[in-house]
Design an enzyme around this catalytic site. Structure first.
Site, mmCIF file in Angstrom:
data_model
loop_
_atom_site.group_PDB
_atom_site.id
_atom_site.type_symbol
_atom_site.label_atom_id
_atom_site.label_comp_id
_atom_site.label_asym_id
_atom_site.label_seq_id
_atom_site.Cartn_x
_atom_site.Cartn_y
_atom_site.Cartn_z
ATOM 1 C CG ASP A 178 42.340 -40.589 24.823
ATOM 2 O OD1 ASP A 178 41.970 -39.628 25.517
ATOM 3 O OD2 ASP A 178 42.595 -40.476 23.621
ATOM 4 C CD GLU A 414 49.971 -36.485 23.646
ATOM 5 O OE1 GLU A 414 50.777 -37.111 22.921
ATOM 6 O OE2 GLU A 414 48.736 -36.655 23.582
#
Ligand code: 9WN
Length: 446
Positions: A178, A414
């Protein structure tokens, strides 16, 4: 300090509990709250995790994902499966994929972009882990899935590479990494970015300093609007759309995935045509990556098709030749040297010698912000796999050990801050648990 075998066994049990906690029966949420749907490359890693617990469940994960494959062969980046009680933004209305005749029919709802093709690597791992008694069933299921995998790779090698360069063209930052600084200049060039009113849900859960900015989101959503306008038609997108990037990391994963499909060709009883085509795509991919290798920095560079310029930034993606298991010994040695330099894993201030998403030597580096600095376990898993296959087993084993230590201290986050090891982003992230299961199995079997 290294953790003991007992701690490793406990870590494995905790990883299994994370996957089981995120299990929705036939698919797995990428994380319990932040990502409540089925994501494409997450599912591939997740299947590798499941393979250590139940190979049938592992196959089901991939079969469910491929049930949403587009008629073009594209495997969508998200399959929206959670109910309205588990919101995610942007949801299916924003994508409105029904505008494309290639999208799957309702009730299946997906996004209109894709993510790196880790899936064939997952299928190969599942097969390696299949106990003899389960082989007839799993072989039949691999045979059934194989044409979908080939058509997925064909989509990437053709629709996403009309130039025949061997390099996959990414359409959107959401196609994997991203807010990587790799996209900054290309995003800044987009002239209008007024996607209309929207409310982000991610920053209500995770500190905004660990996530993309609103400036990024405006552009992400504006680009989705354009893709929708072009009805997700690759030819139209190529003609008009402002963000087309030859992504060396994505391309390297495709090379490795083509090799994995070739390894599975006998099990799948693949025909000669498929085998020849896979071998051609593999060679073309390798040649494409060699063409973007920058001898001065020792890294591969992405290419902005619209601007006609290389993207010269030191990020994990620069190690595309390693991810693609380069056959060029000199290139491999150069990459290994850069990998362990102070610009990457060898930074003396790092807590563990792991690969950060962005080099601390880059101006854009931000150690707590998503793809702009933190260490991502799945990227280190891909590196570990490549190094093993390249015969660098000592360095590979260090990456595995350091990654497990990092996860043991930080609980299936994450991503991780490289200097302190602080866990960041979503807790109980499925793919972090999945790679933990794969890494732990190596301990338990040795
Ligand atoms: C958008 C699910 C996904 C990963 C991506 C990661 C992140 C989503 C988001 O989470 O992206 O797809 O909302 O930030 O960047 O790689 O697949 O884990």
């Amino acid at each position: 300090m290294s953790v003991t075998a007992d701690t490793r066994a406990m870590l494995r049990d905790r990883a299994a509990a994370v996957l089981q906690g995120n299990d929705a029966g036939t698919w797995t949420k990428a994380s319990p709250h932040l990502y409540p749907h089925q994501w494409s490359w997450d599912s591939a890693f997740i299947a590798i995790g499941w393979a250590h617990l139940d190979v049938r469940r592992a196959m089901t994960e991939l079969e469910q994902l491929f049930a949403a494959q587009w008629s073009t062969g594209m495997v969508p980046h998200i399959v929206f499966r959670a109910g309205p009680d588990q919101p995610y933004f942007p949801g299916p209305e924003w994508w409105d994929c029904a505008v494309s005749p290639a999208a799957p029919t309702p009730p299946l709802r997906t996004t209109g972009i894709c993510q790196p093709p880790v899936h064939a690597l997952a299928v190969r791992r599942i097969w390696q882990l299949t106990p003899p008694a389960d082989r007839p069933e799993i072989r039949a299921r691999i045979q059934a899935l194989y044409p979908g995998l080939v058509s997925w790779h064909r989509y990437l090698a053709t629709n996403r590479d009309p130039e025949g360069s061997g390099l996959v063209t990414a359409y959107h930052p959401w196609e994997g990494t991203d807010n990587s600084p790799r996209w900054d200049r290309s995003l800044a060039r987009i002239e209008v970015a007024e996607p209309g009113p929207y409310t982000r849900l991610d920053t209500a859960q995770i500190g905004a300093s660990q996530r993309p900015t609103d400036w990024d989101y405006d552009r992400y959503l504006w680009l989705v609007g354009l893709l929708r306008k072009y009805r997700y038609d690759d030819a139209e997108i190529y003609r008009h759309y402002p963000f087309l990037i030859k992504d060396v990391f994505f391309s390297a994963v495709l090379v490795a995935a083509n090799a994995a499909l070739l390894d599975l060709a006998d099990i799948a009883e693949a025909g000669a045509d498929d085998r020849e085509q896979l071998a051609r795509w593999l060679e073309r991919g390798r040649a494409g990556l060699t063409g973007c290798f920058d001898a001065e920095s020792g890294l591969c560079v992405d290419y902005d098709v619209r601007a006609g310029e290389q993207i010269r930034l030191r990020t994990f993606a620069g190690f595309a030749p390693l991810f693609a298991r380069t056959a060029d010994g000199a290139q491999r040695d150069t990459q290994l040297r850069v990998l362990d330099s102070a610009d990457f894993c060898g930074n003396p201030r790092f807590r563990w010698r792991l690969l950060p998403s962005t080099s601390p030597a880059e101006q854009a580096f931000q150690p707590r912000n998503y793809w702009r600095g933190p260490v991502w376990p799945i990227i280190n898993w891909l590196l570990w796999q490549s190094l093993r296959e390249l015969g660098c087993s000592v360095r590979a084993d260090e990456i595995r050990g350091d990654s497990l230590d990092q996860i043991a201290a930080g609980e299936f986050a994450e991503y991780f801050e490289p200097f302190t090891g602080e866990p960041l982003g979503s807790p109980e992230q499925s793919w972090t648990a999945a790679v933990t299961l794969d890494w732990s199995a190596q301990d338990l079997s040795s």
